[in-house]
Design a protein around this motif. Structure first.
Motif, PDB file in Angstrom:
ATOM      1  N   ASP A 369       0.940  -0.910   0.008  1.00 33.50           N
ATOM      2  CA  ASP A 369       0.135   0.051   0.030  1.00 33.50           C
ATOM      3  C   ASP A 369       1.132   1.489   0.130  1.00 33.50           C
ATOM      4  OD1 ASP A 369      -1.726  -2.253   2.313  1.00 33.50           O
ATOM      5  OD2 ASP A 369      -2.472  -1.269   0.246  1.00 33.50           O
ATOM      6  N   TRP A 370       0.378   2.073  -0.526  1.00 32.64           N
ATOM      7  CA  TRP A 370       1.059   3.564  -0.635  1.00 32.64           C
ATOM      8  C   TRP A 370       0.368   4.892  -0.890  1.00 32.64           C
ATOM      9  CZ3 TRP A 370       0.844  -0.211  -4.883  1.00 32.64           C
ATOM     10  CH2 TRP A 370       0.633   0.635  -6.486  1.00 32.64           C
ATOM     11  N   PRO A 371       0.252   5.896  -0.322  1.00 30.06           N
ATOM     12  CA  PRO A 371      -0.025   6.900  -0.452  1.00 30.06           C
ATOM     13  C   PRO A 371      -0.006   7.829  -2.217  1.00 30.06           C
ATOM     14  CG  PRO A 371       1.804   7.177   0.788  1.00 30.06           C
ATOM     15  CD  PRO A 371       2.024   6.365   0.753  1.00 30.06           C
ATOM     16  N   VAL A 372      -0.908   8.071  -2.480  1.00 28.58           N
ATOM     17  CA  VAL A 372      -1.234   8.650  -4.024  1.00 28.58           C
ATOM     18  C   VAL A 372      -1.201   9.528  -3.888  1.00 28.58           C
ATOM     19  CG1 VAL A 372      -0.565   6.738  -5.260  1.00 28.58           C
ATOM     20  CG2 VAL A 372      -3.123   7.247  -4.455  1.00 28.58           C
ATOM     21  N   ALA A 373      -2.309  10.926  -2.647  1.00 26.46           N
ATOM     22  CA  ALA A 373      -2.619  11.469  -2.539  1.00 26.46           C
ATOM     23  C   ALA A 373      -2.847  11.808  -1.483  1.00 26.46           C
ATOM     24  CB  ALA A 373      -4.015  12.154  -3.459  1.00 26.46           C
ATOM     25  N   PRO A 374      -3.580  12.843  -0.419  1.00 29.73           N
ATOM     26  CA  PRO A 374      -4.454  12.798   0.869  1.00 29.73           C
ATOM     27  C   PRO A 374      -5.371  12.080   0.702  1.00 29.73           C
ATOM     28  CG  PRO A 374      -3.465  15.033   0.207  1.00 29.73           C
ATOM     29  CD  PRO A 374      -2.825  14.436  -1.529  1.00 29.73           C
ATOM     30  N   TRP A 375      -5.243  11.179   1.671  1.00 35.37           N
ATOM     31  CA  TRP A 375      -6.090  10.344   2.182  1.00 35.37           C
ATOM     32  C   TRP A 375      -6.820   8.855   1.024  1.00 35.37           C
ATOM     33  CZ3 TRP A 375      -8.770  16.075   2.660  1.00 35.37           C
ATOM     34  CH2 TRP A 375      -8.545  16.222   3.855  1.00 35.37           C
ATOM     35  N   LEU A 376      -5.731   9.077   0.279  1.00 34.95           N
ATOM     36  CA  LEU A 376      -5.856   8.401  -1.345  1.00 34.95           C
ATOM     37  C   LEU A 376      -4.218   7.842  -0.681  1.00 34.95           C
ATOM     38  CD1 LEU A 376      -8.023   7.574  -3.073  1.00 34.95           C
ATOM     39  CD2 LEU A 376      -6.796   9.165  -4.743  1.00 34.95           C
ATOM     40  N   ASP A 377      -5.104   6.182  -0.857  1.00 34.83           N
ATOM     41  CA  ASP A 377      -3.707   5.419  -1.213  1.00 34.83           C
ATOM     42  C   ASP A 377      -3.698   4.393  -2.337  1.00 34.83           C
ATOM     43  OD1 ASP A 377      -4.087   4.095   2.632  1.00 34.83           O
ATOM     44  OD2 ASP A 377      -2.536   5.760   1.769  1.00 34.83           O
ATOM     45  N   ALA A 378      -2.823   4.133  -2.385  1.00 27.38           N
ATOM     46  CA  ALA A 378      -2.993   2.913  -3.367  1.00 27.38           C
ATOM     47  C   ALA A 378      -2.792   1.690  -3.406  1.00 27.38           C
ATOM     48  CB  ALA A 378      -2.235   3.039  -4.876  1.00 27.38           C
ATOM     49  N   THR A 379      -3.686  -0.011  -3.726  1.00 20.21           N
ATOM     50  CA  THR A 379      -2.615  -1.175  -2.907  1.00 20.21           C
ATOM     51  C   THR A 379      -2.879  -1.427  -4.502  1.00 20.21           C
ATOM     52  OG1 THR A 379      -3.466  -2.792  -1.692  1.00 20.21           O
ATOM     53  CG2 THR A 379      -5.774  -1.852  -3.155  1.00 20.21           C
ATOM     54  N   ILE A 380      -1.528  -2.630  -4.339  1.00 21.05           N
ATOM     55  CA  ILE A 380      -1.584  -3.787  -4.438  1.00 21.05           C
ATOM     56  C   ILE A 380      -1.351  -5.115  -4.273  1.00 21.05           C
ATOM     57  CG2 ILE A 380       1.037  -3.747  -5.391  1.00 21.05           C
ATOM     58  CD1 ILE A 380       0.783  -4.762  -8.424  1.00 21.05           C
ATOM     59  N   GLN A 381      -1.960  -6.134  -5.062  1.00 16.55           N
ATOM     60  CA  GLN A 381      -1.443  -7.228  -3.658  1.00 16.55           C
ATOM     61  C   GLN A 381      -1.789  -8.542  -4.341  1.00 16.55           C
ATOM     62  OE1 GLN A 381      -5.726  -7.728  -1.079  1.00 16.55           O
ATOM     63  NE2 GLN A 381      -5.116  -4.612  -1.379  1.00 16.55           N
ATOM     64  N   THR A 382      -1.120  -9.622  -4.010  1.00 21.44           N
ATOM     65  CA  THR A 382      -1.585 -10.568  -4.924  1.00 21.44           C
ATOM     66  C   THR A 382      -1.527 -11.968  -3.443  1.00 21.44           C
ATOM     67  OG1 THR A 382      -0.491 -11.945  -6.390  1.00 21.44           O
ATOM     68  CG2 THR A 382       1.016 -11.406  -5.058  1.00 21.44           C
ATOM     69  N   ALA A 383      -2.767 -12.942  -3.834  1.00 23.40           N
ATOM     70  CA  ALA A 383      -2.484 -14.073  -2.256  1.00 23.40           C
ATOM     71  C   ALA A 383      -2.805 -14.788  -3.471  1.00 23.40           C
ATOM     72  CB  ALA A 383      -3.603 -13.752  -1.638  1.00 23.40           C
TER      73      ALA A 383
ATOM     74  N   THR B 376       4.674   4.692 -10.487  1.00 23.10           N
ATOM     75  CA  THR B 376       6.360   4.276  -9.680  1.00 23.10           C
ATOM     76  C   THR B 376       5.713   3.704  -8.360  1.00 23.10           C
ATOM     77  OG1 THR B 376       6.001   6.398  -8.673  1.00 23.10           O
ATOM     78  CG2 THR B 376       6.927   6.312 -11.049  1.00 23.10           C
ATOM     79  N   LEU B 377       4.331   3.318  -7.894  1.00 19.94           N
ATOM     80  CA  LEU B 377       4.236   2.710  -6.601  1.00 19.94           C
ATOM     81  C   LEU B 377       4.627   3.558  -5.413  1.00 19.94           C
ATOM     82  CD1 LEU B 377       5.551  -1.418  -7.563  1.00 19.94           C
ATOM     83  CD2 LEU B 377       3.231   0.197  -8.487  1.00 19.94           C
ATOM     84  N   GLY B 378       5.112   4.475  -5.898  1.00 21.39           N
ATOM     85  CA  GLY B 378       5.596   5.668  -4.444  1.00 21.39           C
ATOM     86  C   GLY B 378       6.308   4.906  -4.067  1.00 21.39           C
ATOM     87  N   LEU B 379       7.517   4.900  -5.200  1.00 22.61           N
ATOM     88  CA  LEU B 379       9.147   4.412  -4.003  1.00 22.61           C
ATOM     89  C   LEU B 379       9.669   6.296  -4.373  1.00 22.61           C
ATOM     90  CD1 LEU B 379       9.566   1.479  -6.144  1.00 22.61           C
ATOM     91  CD2 LEU B 379       8.772   1.972  -4.343  1.00 22.61           C
ATOM     92  N   ALA B 380       9.515   6.900  -5.048  1.00 20.88           N
ATOM     93  CA  ALA B 380      10.753   8.292  -5.143  1.00 20.88           C
ATOM     94  C   ALA B 380       9.707   8.529  -4.113  1.00 20.88           C
ATOM     95  CB  ALA B 380       9.868   9.277  -6.842  1.00 20.88           C
ATOM     96  N   VAL B 381      11.187   9.335  -3.343  1.00 18.79           N
ATOM     97  CA  VAL B 381      10.465   9.924  -2.506  1.00 18.79           C
ATOM     98  C   VAL B 381       9.541  11.569  -3.007  1.00 18.79           C
ATOM     99  CG1 VAL B 381      11.275  11.376  -0.844  1.00 18.79           C
ATOM    100  CG2 VAL B 381      11.744   9.347  -0.614  1.00 18.79           C
ATOM    101  N   ARG B 382       8.687  12.021  -2.268  1.00 14.32           N
ATOM    102  CA  ARG B 382       8.596  13.184  -2.753  1.00 14.32           C
ATOM    103  C   ARG B 382       8.350  14.523  -2.234  1.00 14.32           C
ATOM    104  NH1 ARG B 382       6.853  14.194  -7.296  1.00 14.32           N
ATOM    105  NH2 ARG B 382       4.408  13.172  -7.771  1.00 14.32           N
ATOM    106  N   PRO B 383       8.461  15.782  -2.550  1.00 12.54           N
ATOM    107  CA  PRO B 383       9.160  17.086  -1.758  1.00 12.54           C
ATOM    108  C   PRO B 383       8.467  16.519  -0.618  1.00 12.54           C
ATOM    109  CG  PRO B 383       9.094  16.822  -4.355  1.00 12.54           C
ATOM    110  CD  PRO B 383       8.282  15.572  -3.775  1.00 12.54           C
ATOM    111  N   TRP B 384       7.478  16.805  -0.711  1.00 17.70           N
ATOM    112  CA  TRP B 384       6.100  17.298   0.440  1.00 17.70           C
ATOM    113  C   TRP B 384       6.816  16.114   1.883  1.00 17.70           C
ATOM    114  CZ3 TRP B 384       3.931  16.412  -3.768  1.00 17.70           C
ATOM    115  CH2 TRP B 384       3.743  14.810  -4.237  1.00 17.70           C
ATOM    116  N   GLU B 385       7.330  15.522   1.944  1.00 23.17           N
ATOM    117  CA  GLU B 385       7.860  14.772   2.236  1.00 23.17           C
ATOM    118  C   GLU B 385       9.278  14.584   3.317  1.00 23.17           C
ATOM    119  OE1 GLU B 385       8.224  10.335   0.338  1.00 23.17           O
ATOM    120  OE2 GLU B 385       6.289  10.558   0.795  1.00 23.17           O
ATOM    121  N   HIS B 386       9.693  15.673   2.150  1.00 20.53           N
ATOM    122  CA  HIS B 386      10.778  16.367   3.014  1.00 20.53           C
ATOM    123  C   HIS B 386      10.712  17.152   4.066  1.00 20.53           C
ATOM    124  CE1 HIS B 386      14.035  14.715   0.624  1.00 20.53           C
ATOM    125  NE2 HIS B 386      13.570  14.924  -0.348  1.00 20.53           N
TER     126      HIS B 386
END
Lengths: 446, 592
Positions: A369-383, B376-386
């Protein structure tokens, strides 16, 4: 004399014109833009490629500009000018401190009847501080599918709460493929379910995200013929020899149940960052007083999850292993709607809810899971996982299936999800993709 | 015969090409004053008022900026339409031959065109009559005649005898940013005014509550909220929660703007009913270049609603003829305002921090960032994270200089003019900002009147470092040489603003000049970035006409730091009358 009169009239008319229509003096014409640099400015030349692009995209441009942007803009500005948005806000979110409100919701899952509905909330309900009421209604009129829940939760503090809840669902499109690890996708059939559940429960978060939950209530379930699109109903498909009629179908059950769950979770509460691990277990006993006081079952299971926050900023990679079991208590079998299941919103999300069911289930899931915007997360999952007989009897790695899903989810109280998932056949059958799941909206399970 | 025909065609083509490529500056004075402040007449229209239901106004129709639509349009619809329409943009339109912006109803060249004293910087946009004296005011002499009708901070309108109307806004300590709001208004307004924009007079005053007298029947309204009565109880509650010093309430006093208000100017298009408004606003350099200023100050709320137009009628009120003046307004969110209260909302567990740390670094809804993070699966550190809040300086939120990238700064949502800013527009603003010396930055910091000296010192250091970052970026690509003029008829002089401001050590700068045909010229250098180039005459006093091609010369100057040169265009009018500077170009690379 005549000339003098004429002149007088002319003067009078001019004076009248000046006085009465003083504001009718002509407006100034638009000034000519100066040649600021004396060279006619910097010439801007659009290349041939630009013009080709404009021509090719012109239908889309005209649609965007004249079908959407301008009419929506005119309407929005009119609403705003008349303070319409505040009135709409006050209509849906009301009360002196806007502590109550109704929010329209919808959910679409391809392969099922969609739903529209409303989510209602009332914080400090009945003017009792820390007492929150939530009402959730969904329906689809054509197919008479209806679901709803009412919940009243009293928060003792930020750690513990007591809740009374009732929910019911009537829907005709539940899927059934048979019971066991090798049920094929083409046995898809439908059944209708009426389910009513009333319970009271206590939850306490005693350390970070670690919790203890105890609840008990009464549940009534009835199942019958279902329908959706061209899918046959369960008994019609069973008549073809695809699978036997499962225990509990058209029989129903009603009785009290009790549930206990506990989890140890080392991750901090209310933040989405940080690594940790989680161990959880759950047990629920159910009964069917309709068909004998000794008829009952117990569902139990657990999961262990390790989460690594890759950079301490909410990029969470987690590996989970989970099992669940359903065992009868007494002489009767476990109704099929109480079996261990995979698919839906928790494990193996690439499958429809209830796609896989049997006496036990085992699954391993890798999720990111990772954030893509305020209060919006993306998820990729495999099971990988599947259902098996009693206590994983017949477990065989070749019978495992794969599920994968990619999605977006808002981290709000009323979550908004978008998910695309796939599920495969067993490894023994070639593990080819045999199901696709797409959902968008406010999920039922929130 | 055939060969002659071909020769003629080829020669003719060459002449045509040369003519098309011959973009000499004419021999004339640069346009230093735009004529958009000339008095014009506008169409009269019905504009009933409470006291005069049949009132007709002969000022432009007031424009009410739609708060929601402005955001939605700029986030979704305008970029979509412009993308599908393949809308392109070029250089700014209102740029004179010296690569500067003429004085106009939008902008007046101040610190960029002349020296500015500390006293003038401190005064900002205030006239001496607008300086308030609360200590000398009698109790009850300042009349509150209107509640605040928009915005999110508490305040009210006051009529001060002999001084006029003011909007008073209160600093409130509830959001950990006490003192910042009033300081930001005052300091940023002084900067905007010094740069050249029209802005309101903003001051910090300390007032005893007893000086106010509240009229009955007032209402107040915050953004997204209904009207509320503004009575003595509401007033007392606002005063009780306001920041104080020695019992006096700290207030940001904003003088009422002159003229008849007609709403804000948009950042695109023109005002149809203003005959003077003929340059699309998105193509005005003073609006495009404002992006660099906004980046320095972290003015993320750079939307049209924070501008203000007034109609200055020749004969008062809303009569014609008159002209429009375009103001900037409400710069109180600069220097690290957190848009929403810090912390979580206990009822839903949501934190506003993900929004706050993205301010000035990403749009509120940033499709590009969203798509990039997703792909990019969020792998790059973004400016606001600094982004970080400096311990002990929570007042300034995420405003700091570490990781500040002036080029990548973004407002809350896309601004049509900012989006079209070119390198030349940015360099223009940077040349103006280079005039703010470290001493001036110190004076500006002191204008914030912070209680703790450490706060002033910290604030000054951040503002100075951010300015340095802006100048490092925008004074090192196009030539930073400004103040270009001809001295003594035959010396081309200027000031390398990058050297003068210390963007790099002086020893990094090495100057070279030549004619456009490559012949070298001698450069005399003085400390502080001043240079002069001696130009031998190439034309006689008599002979060709003054604007003949033979008199037209170009001098190319490089400083070995900026990637592009300065190209000065001159007419050599002979030894007696000297050279006349007629144009300046700052190309990214030389193209003659």
């Amino acid at each position: 004399m005549r000339a003098r009169s004429f002149v007088c009239l002319l003067i009078a008319a001019s004076l009248w014109s000046l006085g009465a229509n003083a504001d009718a003096e002509e407006e100034s014409p638009k000034r000519v833009p100066p040649d600021y640099d004396g060279r006619g400015g910097d010439p801007k030349e659009d290349g041939a490629g630009v013009w080709v692009g404009r021509v090719l995209l012109s239908p889309l441009y005209f649609t965007s500009e004249y079908i959407f942007r301008r009419p929506i803009g005119a309407m929005t500005k009119t609403v705003e000018h008349n303070d319409g948005f505040r009135k709409i806000y006050d209509f849906f979110i009301f009360g002196p401190d806007h502590k109550a409100g109704i929010v329209p919701i919808a959910f679409v899952e391809f392969g099922f009847v969609p739903s529209v509905g409303a989510y209602g909330f009332w914080n400090d309900a009945f003017f009792v501080p820390r007492n929150d009421v939530r009402v959730h209604l969904e329906m689809w009129p054509d197919d008479m599918w209806l679901a709803g829940s009412v919940r009243d939760r009293y928060r003792f503090d930020d750690h513990s709460s007591f809740e009374v809840r009732a929910n019911g669902v009537h829907r005709p499109d539940q899927v059934f493929y048979g019971i066991g690890p090798e049920t094929p996708q083409w046995h898809q059939s439908r059944y209708a379910i009426n389910r009513f559940d009333a319970r009271a429960g206590f939850e306490s978060r005693f350390w970070r995200r670690s919790t203890v939950e105890l609840d008990g209530g009464v549940r009534k379930v009835d199942t019958s013929s279902g329908e959706y699109g061209k899918d046959p109903s369960l008994e019609v498909e069973a008549a073809t020899g695809a699978f036997p009629i499962p225990y509990g179908f058209a029989r129903g059950y009603m009785g009290p149940y009790g549930r206990a769950a506990a989890s140890i979770d080392t991750r901090r509460h209310n933040v989405n960052t940080g690594s940790g691990f989680r161990v959880e277990s759950e047990a629920e006993s159910g009964s069917d007083f309709q068909h004998g006081a000794t008829t009952g079952w117990v569902r139990w299971g657990g999961a262990a999850t390790v989460t690594i926050d890759l950079n301490d900023r909410g990029r969470n990679l987690s590996l989970s292993v989970a099992t669940s079991f359903a065992d009868p208590l007494g002489t009767n079998e476990v109704p099929f709607t109480e079996l261990a299941m995979l698919g839906g919103d928790k494990w193996m999300r690439g499958y429809f809810p209830g796609r896989l069911m049997d006496r036990s289930a085992a699954v391993a899931q890798l999720r990111y899971d990772w954030p893509v915007a305020p209060w919006l997360d993306a998820t990729i999952q495999t099971a990988v996982g599947n259902v098996y007989g009693e206590h994983l009897q017949g477990f065989d790695a070749k019978l495992l299936r794969v599920s994968a899903a990619l999605g977006l989810s808002t981290a709000t109280n009323v979550p908004l999800d978008f998910l695309v998932g796939i599920g495969t056949e067993t490894f023994a059958s070639g593990a080819s993709v045999d199901s696709v799941r797409v959902t968008v909206g406010v999920p039922h399970s929130f | 015969m055939r060969a002659n025909r071909v020769t003629i065609i080829v020669l003719g083509s060459c002449l045509a090409a040369c003519a098309a490529g011959d973009r000499r500056f004419p021999l004339r004075e640069p346009v230093r004053h735009d004529n958009d402040s000339a008095s014009v007449r506008v169409k009269c229209h019905d504009e009933p008022t409470k006291t005069d239901p049949r009132h007709r106004s002969c000022a432009p129709v007031a424009y009410a900026s739609p708060l929601y639509w402005d955001g939605v349009d700029n986030i979704v619809f305008r970029p979509l339409s412009e993308g599908l329409g393949v809308v392109t943009s070029g250089e700014s339109v209102d740029v004179n031959s010296l690569d500067e912006v003429p004085d106009s109803a939008w902008f007046v060249n101040r610190i960029g065109a002349r020296s500015m004293s500390i006293a003038e910087l401190r005064q900002g946009a205030c006239t001496s009559e607008q300086i308030l004296d609360p200590d000398g005011a009698a109790d009850g002499s300042w009349i509150i005649d209107k509640g605040k009708t928009e915005g999110s901070s508490p305040g009210f309108r006051v009529v001060v005898p002999g001084k006029g109307k003011f909007l008073f806004k209160l600093d409130t300590p509830t959001d950990n940013q006490a003192e910042r709001t009033a300081a930001a208004s005052t300091i940023s307004a002084a900067i905007f005014h010094a740069v050249g924009y029209f802005i309101s007079c903003e001051r910090i005053v300390y007032v005893r509550p007893s000086v106010f007298k509240l009229l009955p029947g007032l209402v107040t309204k915050e953004n997204f909220q209904p009207d509320k009565p503004f009575d003595q109880r509401a007033f007392d509650a606002e005063i009780a929660s306001a920041t104080k010093r020695n019992g006096l309430v700290r207030i940001n006093a904003s003088a009422w703007l002159p003229g008849h208000p007609i709403g804000p100017a948009r950042y695109h298009g023109v005002r149809d009913d203003d005959p003077n408004d003929v340059i699309p606003h998105e193509d005005r350099r003073e609006l495009r270049g404002m992006r660099v200023l906004a980046a320095w100050l972290a003015r993320y709320d750079s939307r049209e609603a924070n501008g203000f137009d007034t109609w200055i009628a020749d004969h008062g009120s809303d009569s014609s003829p008159g002209h429009v003046v375009h103001y900037q307004l409400d710069v109180s969110e600069t220097f690290g305002s957190l848009a929403f209260a810090q912390g979580t909302n206990a009822a839903n567990g949501l934190s506003w921090d993900p929004v706050d740390r993205r301010l000035n670094r990403s749009y509120f809804v940033d499709w590009g960032d969203l798509a990039r993070d997703f792909a990019t699966l969020g792998l790059a550190v973004r400016p606001w994270e600094h982004a970080y809040v400096a311990p002990g300086h929570e007042m300034f939120g995420y405003y700091n200089a570490d990781h500040f990238d002036a080029e990548k700064w973004k407002p809350m949502y896309p601004n049509p003019a900012f989006s079209r800013m070119t390198e030349r527009d940015g360099a223009w603003m940077a040349r103006i900002l280079a005039r703010f010396t470290p001493e001036m930055v110190r004076v500006l910091a002191l204008m914030g009147d912070f209680t703790a000296p450490a706060t002033t010192d910290y604030f000054q250091s951040v503002v100075e470092k951010r300015l340095e970052r802006v100048l490092e970026r925008y004074l090192t690509r196009l030539s930073p040489i400004g103040d270009v003029r001809v001295e003594d008829g035959n010396r081309l002089c200027g000031v390398d603003l990058a050297e003068r401001r210390g963007v790099l050590p002086a020893e990094r700068f090495h100057y070279a000049a030549r004619w456009s045909d490559g012949a070298p010229l001698t450069v005399a250098r003085r400390p502080g970035g001043a240079i002069c180039i001696a130009m031998p005459h190439v034309a006689r006093d008599d002979g060709a006409s003054d604007d003949a091609r033979s008199r037209y010369v170009r001098v190319i100057v490089e400083d070995s730091v900026a990637r592009g040169p300065l190209v000065a265009h001159l007419y050599d009018l002979g030894p007696r009358r000297g050279f006349r500077l007629v144009g300046l170009e700052r190309p990214e690379k030389l193209r003659l």
